[in-house]
Design an enzyme around this catalytic site. Sequence first.
Site, mmCIF file in Angstrom:
data_model
loop_
_atom_site.group_PDB
_atom_site.id
_atom_site.type_symbol
_atom_site.label_atom_id
_atom_site.label_comp_id
_atom_site.label_asym_id
_atom_site.label_seq_id
_atom_site.Cartn_x
_atom_site.Cartn_y
_atom_site.Cartn_z
ATOM 1 C CB CYS A 4 -5.525 -12.944 -4.723
ATOM 2 S SG CYS A 4 -6.244 -11.485 -5.299
ATOM 3 C CB CYS A 7 -8.439 -13.453 -5.958
ATOM 4 S SG CYS A 7 -7.653 -13.158 -7.195
ATOM 5 C CG HIS A 46 -4.580 -12.533 -9.291
ATOM 6 N ND1 HIS A 46 -4.728 -11.780 -8.525
ATOM 7 C CD2 HIS A 46 -3.324 -12.551 -10.051
ATOM 8 C CE1 HIS A 46 -3.469 -10.957 -8.020
ATOM 9 N NE2 HIS A 46 -2.724 -11.750 -8.544
ATOM 10 C CG ASN A 86 -1.019 2.980 -5.069
ATOM 11 O OD1 ASN A 86 -0.602 4.291 -5.572
ATOM 12 N ND2 ASN A 86 -2.097 3.340 -4.753
ATOM 13 C CG HIS A 99 -6.810 -1.585 -6.542
ATOM 14 N ND1 HIS A 99 -5.254 -2.577 -6.010
ATOM 15 C CD2 HIS A 99 -6.669 -0.801 -5.834
ATOM 16 C CE1 HIS A 99 -4.532 -2.203 -5.392
ATOM 17 N NE2 HIS A 99 -4.905 -1.285 -5.376
HETATM 18 P P1 5GP Z 1 -3.581 0.001 -2.472
HETATM 19 O O1 5GP Z 1 -3.150 0.498 -1.230
HETATM 20 O O2 5GP Z 1 -3.005 -1.689 -2.833
HETATM 21 O O3 5GP Z 1 -3.383 0.746 -3.805
HETATM 22 O O4 5GP Z 1 -4.794 -0.074 -2.517
HETATM 23 C C1 5GP Z 1 -5.453 -1.013 -2.036
HETATM 24 C C2 5GP Z 1 -6.809 -0.821 -0.966
HETATM 25 O O5 5GP Z 1 -7.919 -1.798 -0.492
HETATM 26 C C3 5GP Z 1 -6.756 0.662 -0.324
HETATM 27 O O6 5GP Z 1 -7.005 1.641 -0.070
HETATM 28 C C4 5GP Z 1 -7.850 -0.084 1.103
HETATM 29 O O7 5GP Z 1 -8.509 0.136 1.994
HETATM 30 C C5 5GP Z 1 -8.407 -0.772 -0.036
HETATM 31 N N1 5GP Z 1 -9.070 -2.232 1.074
HETATM 32 C C6 5GP Z 1 -8.136 -3.195 1.506
HETATM 33 N N2 5GP Z 1 -8.846 -4.042 2.168
HETATM 34 C C7 5GP Z 1 -9.699 -4.101 1.653
HETATM 35 C C8 5GP Z 1 -11.196 -5.376 1.481
HETATM 36 O O8 5GP Z 1 -11.490 -6.082 2.465
HETATM 37 N N3 5GP Z 1 -12.396 -4.092 0.991
HETATM 38 C C9 5GP Z 1 -12.532 -2.946 0.771
HETATM 39 N N4 5GP Z 1 -13.701 -2.494 -0.238
HETATM 40 N N5 5GP Z 1 -12.028 -2.317 0.784
HETATM 41 C C10 5GP Z 1 -10.423 -3.029 0.934
HETATM 42 ZN ZN ZN Z 2 -6.625 -11.648 -7.655
#
Ligand code: 5GP
Ligand code: ZN
Length: 113
Positions: A4, A7, A46, A86, A99
Amino acid sequence: MTDCLFCKIAEGKIPSQKVYEDDEILAFRDINPQAKTHILVIPKQHIGSCAEINEQNSRLIAKIFEVIPKIAEKEGLSNGFRVISNAGPDACQSVHHIHFHVLGGQQMAEKMA
Ligand code: 5GP
Ligand code: ZN
């Protein structure tokens, strides 16, 4: 969880731009910001998504919502901010560790979907 991304970020195995940390919660800047200020707040434990919040883990979620105003103040979001989480495919969740997006620092669109 072994595979993950968040994580690994929580454990410090993958670097992040931290804005808040305690023993249970981490907040860091989104790698692909969708607003002038875009911070992700996670429990270090997690939990897959909002669909997995239950009586055993809801204290952590409450704690996240105590931390968010402190982050907002520190980031200067006195004119308001948006919190989004989301959950699942219809919501386009891409990282399957719960998150909370904290977005602000600018006027945002009225529509959310
Ligand atoms: P979701 O689409 O699941 O609601 O949001 C996931 C978020 O994680 C996205 O806004 C994406 O830009 C962010 N994200 C994905 N990978 C990484 C990473 O490795 N580091 C950081 N800081 N943000 C990430
Ligand atoms: Zn996790």
